[in-house]
Design a protein around this motif. Sequence first.
Motif, PDB file in Angstrom:
ATOM      1  N   SER A 155      18.221  18.157 114.697  1.00 33.96           N
ATOM      2  CA  SER A 155      18.260  18.620 113.312  1.00 33.96           C
ATOM      3  C   SER A 155      18.379  17.494 112.300  1.00 33.96           C
ATOM      4  N   TRP A 156      18.696  16.271 112.764  1.00 33.77           N
ATOM      5  CA  TRP A 156      18.943  15.215 111.783  1.00 33.77           C
ATOM      6  C   TRP A 156      18.411  13.839 112.162  1.00 33.77           C
ATOM      7  N   ALA A 157      18.003  13.630 113.372  1.00 37.95           N
ATOM      8  CA  ALA A 157      17.660  12.283 113.828  1.00 37.95           C
ATOM      9  C   ALA A 157      16.458  11.695 113.106  1.00 37.95           C
ATOM     10  N   LEU A 158      15.454  12.510 112.820  1.00 36.94           N
ATOM     11  CA  LEU A 158      14.219  12.027 112.209  1.00 36.94           C
ATOM     12  C   LEU A 158      14.106  12.514 110.775  1.00 36.94           C
ATOM     13  N   GLY A 159      13.620  11.635 109.909  1.00 40.77           N
ATOM     14  CA  GLY A 159      13.403  11.995 108.524  1.00 40.77           C
ATOM     15  C   GLY A 159      12.061  12.685 108.340  1.00 40.77           C
ATOM     16  N   PRO A 160      11.723  13.046 107.093  1.00 44.54           N
ATOM     17  CA  PRO A 160      10.442  13.706 106.826  1.00 44.54           C
ATOM     18  C   PRO A 160       9.236  12.883 107.257  1.00 44.54           C
ATOM     19  N   ASP A 161       9.402  11.562 107.328  1.00 44.79           N
ATOM     20  CA  ASP A 161       8.296  10.695 107.743  1.00 44.79           C
ATOM     21  C   ASP A 161       8.177  10.573 109.255  1.00 44.79           C
ATOM     22  N   GLY A 162       9.046  11.264 109.992  1.00 42.38           N
ATOM     23  CA  GLY A 162       9.007  11.195 111.445  1.00 42.38           C
ATOM     24  C   GLY A 162       9.688   9.977 112.026  1.00 42.38           C
ATOM     25  N   LYS A 163      10.294   9.155 111.178  1.00 46.05           N
ATOM     26  CA  LYS A 163      11.008   7.964 111.626  1.00 46.05           C
ATOM     27  C   LYS A 163      12.509   8.243 111.681  1.00 46.05           C
ATOM     28  N   VAL A 164      13.232   7.391 112.386  1.00 44.59           N
ATOM     29  CA  VAL A 164      14.674   7.569 112.496  1.00 44.59           C
ATOM     30  C   VAL A 164      15.295   7.633 111.103  1.00 44.59           C
ATOM     31  N   ASN A 165      16.129   8.640 110.888  1.00 43.50           N
ATOM     32  CA  ASN A 165      16.859   8.764 109.633  1.00 43.50           C
ATOM     33  C   ASN A 165      18.028   7.784 109.675  1.00 43.50           C
ATOM     34  N   GLU A 166      17.796   6.594 109.179  1.00 40.05           N
ATOM     35  CA  GLU A 166      18.776   5.519 109.312  1.00 40.05           C
ATOM     36  C   GLU A 166      20.067   5.808 108.548  1.00 40.05           C
ATOM     37  N   GLU A 167      19.978   6.536 107.438  1.00 35.65           N
ATOM     38  CA  GLU A 167      21.192   6.837 106.684  1.00 35.65           C
ATOM     39  C   GLU A 167      22.104   7.782 107.454  1.00 35.65           C
ATOM     40  N   LEU A 168      21.528   8.828 108.045  1.00 40.54           N
ATOM     41  CA  LEU A 168      22.363   9.746 108.815  1.00 40.54           C
ATOM     42  C   LEU A 168      22.841   9.108 110.115  1.00 40.54           C
ATOM     43  N   LEU A 169      22.022   8.222 110.700  1.00 36.80           N
ATOM     44  CA  LEU A 169      22.486   7.489 111.871  1.00 36.80           C
ATOM     45  C   LEU A 169      23.650   6.582 111.497  1.00 36.80           C
ATOM     46  N   THR A 170      23.609   6.006 110.293  1.00 34.98           N
ATOM     47  CA  THR A 170      24.727   5.191 109.811  1.00 34.98           C
ATOM     48  C   THR A 170      25.973   6.045 109.619  1.00 34.98           C
ATOM     49  N   ASN A 171      25.804   7.253 109.076  1.00 32.34           N
ATOM     50  CA  ASN A 171      26.942   8.176 108.979  1.00 32.34           C
ATOM     51  C   ASN A 171      27.552   8.411 110.351  1.00 32.34           C
ATOM     52  N   PRO A 354      16.968  15.823 133.372  1.00 35.67           N
ATOM     53  CA  PRO A 354      17.656  14.672 132.789  1.00 35.67           C
ATOM     54  C   PRO A 354      18.925  15.071 132.048  1.00 35.67           C
ATOM     55  N   ASN A 355      19.868  14.162 131.982  1.00 30.77           N
ATOM     56  CA  ASN A 355      21.010  14.289 131.093  1.00 30.77           C
ATOM     57  C   ASN A 355      20.467  14.528 129.683  1.00 30.77           C
ATOM     58  N   PRO A 356      20.743  15.681 129.059  1.00 30.21           N
ATOM     59  CA  PRO A 356      20.122  15.968 127.764  1.00 30.21           C
ATOM     60  C   PRO A 356      20.514  15.002 126.662  1.00 30.21           C
ATOM     61  N   ILE A 357      21.732  14.485 126.701  1.00 26.49           N
ATOM     62  CA  ILE A 357      22.135  13.531 125.665  1.00 26.49           C
ATOM     63  C   ILE A 357      21.299  12.263 125.772  1.00 26.49           C
ATOM     64  N   ALA A 358      21.110  11.767 126.982  1.00 27.51           N
ATOM     65  CA  ALA A 358      20.305  10.567 127.191  1.00 27.51           C
ATOM     66  C   ALA A 358      18.826  10.839 126.911  1.00 27.51           C
ATOM     67  N   ASP A 359      18.330  11.961 127.388  1.00 28.02           N
ATOM     68  CA  ASP A 359      16.931  12.323 127.177  1.00 28.02           C
ATOM     69  C   ASP A 359      16.621  12.428 125.692  1.00 28.02           C
ATOM     70  N   ASN A 360      17.516  13.052 124.942  1.00 31.60           N
ATOM     71  CA  ASN A 360      17.287  13.186 123.501  1.00 31.60           C
ATOM     72  C   ASN A 360      17.447  11.868 122.766  1.00 31.60           C
ATOM     73  N   TRP A 361      18.258  10.975 123.296  1.00 28.69           N
ATOM     74  CA  TRP A 361      18.357   9.639 122.683  1.00 28.69           C
ATOM     75  C   TRP A 361      16.998   8.949 122.699  1.00 28.69           C
ATOM     76  N   VAL A 362      16.356   8.934 123.856  1.00 22.88           N
ATOM     77  CA  VAL A 362      15.043   8.288 123.956  1.00 22.88           C
ATOM     78  C   VAL A 362      14.003   9.065 123.158  1.00 22.88           C
ATOM     79  N   ARG A 363      14.061  10.385 123.264  1.00 18.81           N
ATOM     80  CA  ARG A 363      13.076  11.236 122.594  1.00 18.81           C
ATOM     81  C   ARG A 363      13.065  11.011 121.076  1.00 18.81           C
ATOM     82  N   TYR A 364      14.253  11.034 120.475  1.00 21.12           N
ATOM     83  CA  TYR A 364      14.332  10.993 119.011  1.00 21.12           C
ATOM     84  C   TYR A 364      14.533   9.590 118.444  1.00 21.12           C
TER      85      TYR A 364
END
Length: 531
Positions: A155-171, A354-364
């Motif tokens: 719900s929050w990892a990627l921004g509208p541009d499809g790239k990592v949402n760095e601000e929310l990752l910083t949060n 796969p471990n979903p936490i790890a799988d989603n880390w790589v995915r997103y």
Amino acid sequence: MSTSPVNRLRRLAVPLLALTALLLPTVPVPASAAPAATSAECAPPAAPNVPGARVLSVTAQAKPAGVIESPWFPPIAYPALCEIKVTLTHPGVNDNVLVAAWLPRAGWNGRFQGVGGGGYSMGNFDFGLAMALRDGYAAATTNGGVGDDGLSPASWALGPDGKVNEELLTNFSSRSLHDMAVVGKAVTAAHYGRPAGYAYWNGCSTGGRQGLMNAQRYPGDYDGILAAAPAISMPRFLVADLWGQVVMRQEKVLPTNCEFEAFQQAAIKACDTLDGVADGVLEQPLRCRYDPAALIGQKIQCEGKEITISRATAEVVRKIWAGHPSWSALPKSAPFSVVADTQPGPSGKRVGVPNPIADNWVRYFVEENPDFTLDTVTYRDFNRIAAKSPAKLDRFIGTDNPDLSAFRRAGGKMITWHGWTDPIIFAQGTTDYRDRVEHRMGGAARVDDFYRVFLAPGVDHCGGGTGPAPVDPLGALTKWVEQGKAPETLPAATQSPTGTPITRNLCRYPQTSHYDGKGDPNQATSYHCTR
């Protein structure tokens, strides 16, 4: 019935705290500078000043005493409280962050506790707060503006541009931790008319990583930090958690979970007496040199059928135990059920889960592709992912800076404990970090003055397993901070399958526990710590 790996991960995402406090009731050490207080009022305080953020709202609600139920842990009874919720935003980020504080209406022990999260959840708004309140703390936690799904950041990892949402990752990684400390301590002081005498952080897994981040980046926020099973170097260990799945796919061998358990138990049996006692627990699992080839040809009962262990299965186990060069490997005493889970697929053919936490880390975060799958990942692809993840994301969430000099100057104390059979966050990451802190800060003796590590043989992630887990590590931390009593050992306890009490004193790293050869092997008094 055994708990599925996915449910085990969900369990980690729900309690989100140093869960071993549930093994036995904790008895908080009274804070002499902060006698018990009462408050009949529950009114919203003035908006706190949060540097770098704008407060949007402050609300207050009186809540009666209650009980938090959990399908995995004993219920938590908590007293009547005043809940204060503060929402804030960071200009230019367009986020909406919630900080919730639970303040006991009576019996406050004069302390504030920051409550850690788990998985992709920054905090715990019920179970963790209830535990802190039960023990007399005023406590706070936050969602960091990223929601509370512990298994997925979709719900929050990627921004509208499809790239990592760095601000929310910083949060998620750092910024919201400091905001929560500022807000939590401010509303506590406003509610009781005086500030907390001491502030403590309490977390396991993601909460352990958050504790380290507090020490590294916000050294003045907490007097004491309990950082259990810390998710140090997430960009590295989460990728390493997928190594077993890649091995099975590349070797085209997907063993059953009971086959994997047969190898785990064979290793434990082969190495059990290295610590001087046969108790099904490996005190030093990295010393175990068991060769999985020894099980080839053995017959086991598995899912109602007799299975003969094949050479191909033993080779898969060997590769998993060897690990990938990018990170430490699964200890031989640990279960395979997270890193190498397999289940029958729709067609009846086994598939890797796969471990979903790890799988989603790589995915997103690494691939920035919600449709990414491990199914076609080769060893070469995995090498690329293992290198890309830290190169891209360490600067946000590595949390492995060994320079804790500011925390030491601030007078902070920190305790980390980690289970040696943790199948998700391997304990070697914790020992490596402690070693690097020593190298950076003048050796073991100087570091022991403010930061101590304890390893729990036979204990899984944040608790569970066959070994004794710490009974009250937060109590040990408060004694260190408030009375200057640095812990040499951490009391730990569990029960045998037949209900026999088992106790140990977990030794301060790098010491290990050794049986004296004549006492009751179930009692802590029969062991001593040695290098």
